[in-house]
Enzyme design. Sequence first.
Site, PDB file in Angstrom:
ATOM      1  N   LYS A  24       0.325  -1.147  -9.346  1.00 34.71           N
ATOM      2  CA  LYS A  24       0.091  -2.471  -8.732  1.00 34.71           C
ATOM      3  C   LYS A  24      -0.915  -2.348  -7.575  1.00 34.71           C
ATOM      4  O   LYS A  24      -0.945  -1.314  -6.896  1.00 34.71           O
ATOM      5  CB  LYS A  24       1.445  -2.958  -8.196  1.00 34.71           C
ATOM      6  CG  LYS A  24       1.467  -4.322  -7.574  1.00 34.71           C
ATOM      7  CD  LYS A  24       2.886  -4.613  -7.110  1.00 34.71           C
ATOM      8  CE  LYS A  24       2.993  -5.958  -6.444  1.00 34.71           C
ATOM      9  NZ  LYS A  24       2.238  -6.079  -5.203  1.00 34.71           N
TER      10      LYS A  24
ATOM     11  N   LYS B   1      -2.556   3.678  -5.277  1.00 28.56           N
ATOM     12  CA  LYS B   1      -3.218   4.398  -6.389  1.00 28.56           C
ATOM     13  C   LYS B   1      -4.334   5.296  -5.886  1.00 28.56           C
ATOM     14  O   LYS B   1      -4.429   6.452  -6.261  1.00 28.56           O
ATOM     15  CB  LYS B   1      -3.861   3.410  -7.382  1.00 28.56           C
ATOM     16  CG  LYS B   1      -2.927   2.569  -8.151  1.00 28.56           C
ATOM     17  CD  LYS B   1      -3.691   1.630  -9.064  1.00 28.56           C
ATOM     18  CE  LYS B   1      -4.519   0.599  -8.333  1.00 28.56           C
ATOM     19  NZ  LYS B   1      -3.741  -0.321  -7.506  1.00 28.56           N
TER      20      LYS B   1
HETATM   21  P1  ADP Z   1      -4.389   0.905  -4.107  1.00 23.74           P
HETATM   22  O1  ADP Z   1      -5.459   1.853  -4.492  1.00 23.74           O
HETATM   23  O2  ADP Z   1      -3.209   0.936  -5.022  1.00 23.74           O
HETATM   24  O3  ADP Z   1      -4.882  -0.491  -3.911  1.00 23.74           O
HETATM   25  P2  ADP Z   1      -4.419   2.328  -1.588  1.00 23.74           P
HETATM   26  O4  ADP Z   1      -4.283   3.746  -1.991  1.00 23.74           O
HETATM   27  O5  ADP Z   1      -5.765   1.841  -1.197  1.00 23.74           O
HETATM   28  O6  ADP Z   1      -3.795   1.375  -2.699  1.00 23.74           O
HETATM   29  O7  ADP Z   1      -3.377   2.077  -0.408  1.00 23.74           O
HETATM   30  C1  ADP Z   1      -3.293   0.813   0.232  1.00 23.74           C
HETATM   31  C2  ADP Z   1      -3.014   1.021   1.711  1.00 23.74           C
HETATM   32  O8  ADP Z   1      -1.716   1.574   1.855  1.00 23.74           O
HETATM   33  C3  ADP Z   1      -3.969   1.993   2.383  1.00 23.74           C
HETATM   34  O9  ADP Z   1      -4.277   1.512   3.655  1.00 23.74           O
HETATM   35  C4  ADP Z   1      -3.191   3.288   2.460  1.00 23.74           C
HETATM   36  O10 ADP Z   1      -3.544   4.070   3.565  1.00 23.74           O
HETATM   37  C5  ADP Z   1      -1.762   2.775   2.599  1.00 23.74           C
HETATM   38  N1  ADP Z   1      -0.798   3.731   2.014  1.00 23.74           N
HETATM   39  C6  ADP Z   1      -0.806   4.224   0.755  1.00 23.74           C
HETATM   40  N2  ADP Z   1       0.224   5.075   0.565  1.00 23.74           N
HETATM   41  C7  ADP Z   1       0.906   5.110   1.730  1.00 23.74           C
HETATM   42  C8  ADP Z   1       2.078   5.808   2.196  1.00 23.74           C
HETATM   43  N3  ADP Z   1       2.755   6.633   1.402  1.00 23.74           N
HETATM   44  N4  ADP Z   1       2.477   5.597   3.480  1.00 23.74           N
HETATM   45  C9  ADP Z   1       1.788   4.768   4.298  1.00 23.74           C
HETATM   46  N5  ADP Z   1       0.692   4.091   3.930  1.00 23.74           N
HETATM   47  C10 ADP Z   1       0.246   4.242   2.672  1.00 23.74           C
HETATM   48 MG    MG Z   2      -7.452   1.506  -4.899  1.00 22.75          MG
END
Ligand code: ADP
Ligand code: MG
Length: 268
Positions: free
Chosen positions: A8, A13
Amino acid sequence: MIIAVYGKGGVGKSTTTSNLAVAIAKEGKRVLQIGCDPKSDSTFTIAGKMIPTVVEILDKFNYHYESIEPGDLIFTGYGGVDVVETGGPPAGSGCGGYVVGETVKLLEKMDVMTRYDVILFDVLGDVVCGGFATPLQYADLACVVSSNDFDALFAANRICESVVEKNMSGYDVKMAGVIGNRCDQVDLLETFTRRIETPLMGVVPRKEEIRQSRVKGYTLFELEEMGEPVQDMTAEFRKMARYLLSKPDGVIPNAVGTREMFELFKGE
Ligand code: ADP
Ligand code: MG
């Protein structure tokens, strides 16, 4: 080996894929990470910057594929991981998988896919996106990132349904497992993975260091080198990397019907 990472929007991701990419590279493998999201930030923590997207490069070269060199779209980042961002269509128009298809076509034409031991696709996995299933046509294995929340698990289940569908259409893609992210608890995740008979590959907690790593443009492995207390998390990524490198058979998940998803967790 080609691995597609789904989940999601906002579930983590890109964070997960980037840390997995570095963990796999640290096992001595040549890794390419391909961000497949109009957000184009999949590889930010590895490259340390926003790199030009395939859509931008195709535009710049007026769609003359033969003029494009690997160095125009492939950048080497932390840990020797190579990165590509597909980019996406303008806001409001769908790509139907076109951008991912064009990227793979370009990489195949340049004959660079074979340079890598592992290629990771980081794919926009919102259930509304029609093109999101395209990387499943190239992948050997799929992973789905989910938190311990219903809506993330609902999206994860939709991705499992897509894997089932691709197998029925003759593609040989299997689910390597579910990766828990932003998890303080794992009760719903465990119920779900048991029900779909798919491994829970690893669990990463909600951590301030991870939120910050995104802003600073570092993977957890770089933070570890800088002396940040992130060893538990890098160890979890190393464990998942080794699992993937063991070339697991993977499974065709026992995806849940949409209505059953709403009943599955009532007993929790
Ligand atoms: P996606 O690629 O699924 O859209 P992201 O990897 O970009 O998601 O993560 C979205 C946000 O959540 C980012 O700012 C990231 O730093 C934060 N984030 C992701 N995993 C964690 C975690 N385990 N703990 C705290 N923050 C997280
Ligand atoms: Mg992403």
